[in-house]
Design an enzyme around this catalytic site. Sequence first.
Site, PDB file in Angstrom:
ATOM      1  N   HIS A  95      -3.590   6.642   2.018  1.00  0.00           N
ATOM      2  CA  HIS A  95      -3.978   5.359   1.429  1.00  0.00           C
ATOM      3  C   HIS A  95      -5.425   5.081   1.824  1.00  0.00           C
ATOM      4  O   HIS A  95      -5.793   5.209   2.994  1.00  0.00           O
ATOM      5  CB  HIS A  95      -3.051   4.260   1.952  1.00  0.00           C
ATOM      6  CG  HIS A  95      -3.546   2.865   1.656  1.00  0.00           C
ATOM      7  ND1 HIS A  95      -4.051   2.512   0.419  1.00  0.00           N
ATOM      8  CD2 HIS A  95      -3.629   1.751   2.433  1.00  0.00           C
ATOM      9  CE1 HIS A  95      -4.415   1.236   0.462  1.00  0.00           C
ATOM     10  NE2 HIS A  95      -4.173   0.759   1.661  1.00  0.00           N
TER      11      HIS A  95
ATOM     12  N   CYS B  88       0.822  -1.225   0.000  1.00  0.00           N
ATOM     13  CA  CYS B  88       0.000   0.000   0.000  1.00  0.00           C
ATOM     14  C   CYS B  88       0.850   1.266   0.000  1.00  0.00           C
ATOM     15  O   CYS B  88       0.333   2.359  -0.219  1.00  0.00           O
ATOM     16  CB  CYS B  88      -0.932  -0.012   1.196  1.00  0.00           C
ATOM     17  SG  CYS B  88      -1.738  -1.605   1.383  1.00  0.00           S
TER      18      CYS B  88
ATOM     19  N   ASN C 243     -10.396  -0.538  -1.347  1.00  0.00           N
ATOM     20  CA  ASN C 243      -8.962  -0.456  -1.053  1.00  0.00           C
ATOM     21  C   ASN C 243      -8.201  -1.073  -2.229  1.00  0.00           C
ATOM     22  O   ASN C 243      -8.288  -2.276  -2.458  1.00  0.00           O
ATOM     23  CB  ASN C 243      -8.705  -1.203   0.259  1.00  0.00           C
ATOM     24  CG  ASN C 243      -7.242  -1.250   0.662  1.00  0.00           C
ATOM     25  OD1 ASN C 243      -6.354  -1.095  -0.162  1.00  0.00           O
ATOM     26  ND2 ASN C 243      -7.001  -1.502   1.929  1.00  0.00           N
TER      27      ASN C 243
HETATM   28  C1  4VN Z   1      -3.647  -0.750   5.656  1.00  0.00           C
HETATM   29  C2  4VN Z   1      -4.717  -1.002   6.481  1.00  0.00           C
HETATM   30  C3  4VN Z   1      -5.667  -1.997   6.169  1.00  0.00           C
HETATM   31  C4  4VN Z   1      -6.829  -2.330   7.023  1.00  0.00           C
HETATM   32  C5  4VN Z   1      -6.668  -2.792   8.303  1.00  0.00           C
HETATM   33  C6  4VN Z   1      -7.764  -3.166   9.057  1.00  0.00           C
HETATM   34  C7  4VN Z   1      -9.032  -3.084   8.511  1.00  0.00           C
HETATM   35  C8  4VN Z   1      -8.103  -2.254   6.530  1.00  0.00           C
HETATM   36  C9  4VN Z   1      -9.994  -4.094  10.507  1.00  0.00           C
HETATM   37  C10 4VN Z   1     -11.199  -3.958  11.378  1.00  0.00           C
HETATM   38  C11 4VN Z   1     -12.451  -4.404  10.638  1.00  0.00           C
HETATM   39  C12 4VN Z   1     -12.644  -3.585   9.387  1.00  0.00           C
HETATM   40  C13 4VN Z   1     -11.427  -3.682   8.507  1.00  0.00           C
HETATM   41 CL1  4VN Z   1      -4.813  -0.076   7.879  1.00  0.00          CL
HETATM   42  C14 4VN Z   1      -5.482  -2.720   5.018  1.00  0.00           C
HETATM   43  C15 4VN Z   1      -4.411  -2.455   4.218  1.00  0.00           C
HETATM   44  C16 4VN Z   1      -4.229  -3.234   2.985  1.00  0.00           C
HETATM   45  O1  4VN Z   1      -4.350  -2.379   1.914  1.00  0.00           O
HETATM   46  C17 4VN Z   1      -3.495  -1.476   4.522  1.00  0.00           C
HETATM   47  N1  4VN Z   1      -9.166  -2.626   7.274  1.00  0.00           N
HETATM   48  N2  4VN Z   1     -10.149  -3.475   9.211  1.00  0.00           N
HETATM   49  C18 4VN Z   1     -13.648  -4.261  11.591  1.00  0.00           C
HETATM   50  O2  4VN Z   1     -14.087  -5.287  12.129  1.00  0.00           O
HETATM   51  O3  4VN Z   1     -14.111  -3.128  11.853  1.00  0.00           O
END
Ligand code: 4VN
Length: 323
Positions: free
Chosen positions: A250, A112, A280
């Site tokens: 990002h 990312c 994403n």
């Molecule tokens: C950077 C990040 C993420 C990311 C991390 C966590 C997340 C995206 C966790 C909790 C969940 C909802 C989704 Cl910070 C991913 C990348 C990859 O490009 C890079 N989402 N979540 C919830 O249960 O609320």
Amino acid sequence: MIRSRIIGFERALPPFTVTNDDLAEIVDTSDEWISSRTGIHKRHLAVDQNTSDLCIIAADKLIKKAGWNPLSVDLIVLGTVSPDYTTPSTACLVQEALGCKNAFCFDLAAACSGFIYSLSVADKFIKAGEVKRAIVLGGETLSKITDWSDRSTCVLFGDGAGGVLLEAAEEGGILFEDIHSDGSRGMALTAGYRANKSPYYKAEPKSSEFIDMNGREVFTFATRKVPESINRVLEQSGMTMDDISYVVLHQANTRINEVIARKLKAPAEKFFSNIDKIGNTSGASVPIALAKMNEEGLLKKGDKILISGFGGGLTWATMLIEL
Ligand code: 4VN
């Protein structure tokens, strides 16, 4: 000192889109769950295009709009973790399609943060006097490395590409940067493990070929490290948030970007977001967002903006840019 001026912002998205309701038909999830936790409502997914196809569309628009002769391009750097091939690099596929016969070309794997890392590398070649004109791209078809049975990750990702042109100039462009990696936490977000299929290989595969993420760990990492990184760049530059027109993070998850904005005590309106329609797209998310801002007339000459990528590696990087 030689500076890397930024010329043009373009993006390319596959035409097919998938809504949260569409995903609820293939995995146990709901529009309510996805939109409330991530801010994502739909994403573009490739049906007949690979990463190079999307990157070629974005790069072709860039050089045509700038009126650049393809032969005048010295370098193509392409941030991706979903290349068509290991070799030839996606950057070499772009070179061939555009006829940039004089460029040297390579892909850069920093997930990312891939586009910001790629800008940083291209900027150094320009500052060294070795390159006058560069194409810098971020492109992904994450759909091919997504585990479509994992409801915690398959709802997050989308496909797309974006990029910019860099040209040696006297002033403006890339002003300051902060760039880091922490391999000790790399296993929090993995993708593309390639098992050794040799008849002599004995050990079990260590990991999955698909995206595997410890969401809580990556969330914590991002909300701690990104505000620190942005503050370091502001400190280097002697500027404050008041000098910055926009912050382009990002587009990983709306909740994460809200926490980062709050920690920086910066107004939420300064944080551009298009994650609702794009999802994403890893290394493509920052250049896609920049191109969308440019289409909306938000990027004005002389304005200063911050861009920041963070994710797999783990990696993170922030840049202060003068348009
Ligand atoms: C950077 C990040 C993420 C990311 C991390 C966590 C997340 C995206 C966790 C909790 C969940 C909802 C989704 Cl910070 C991913 C990348 C990859 O490009 C890079 N989402 N979540 C919830 O249960 O609320």
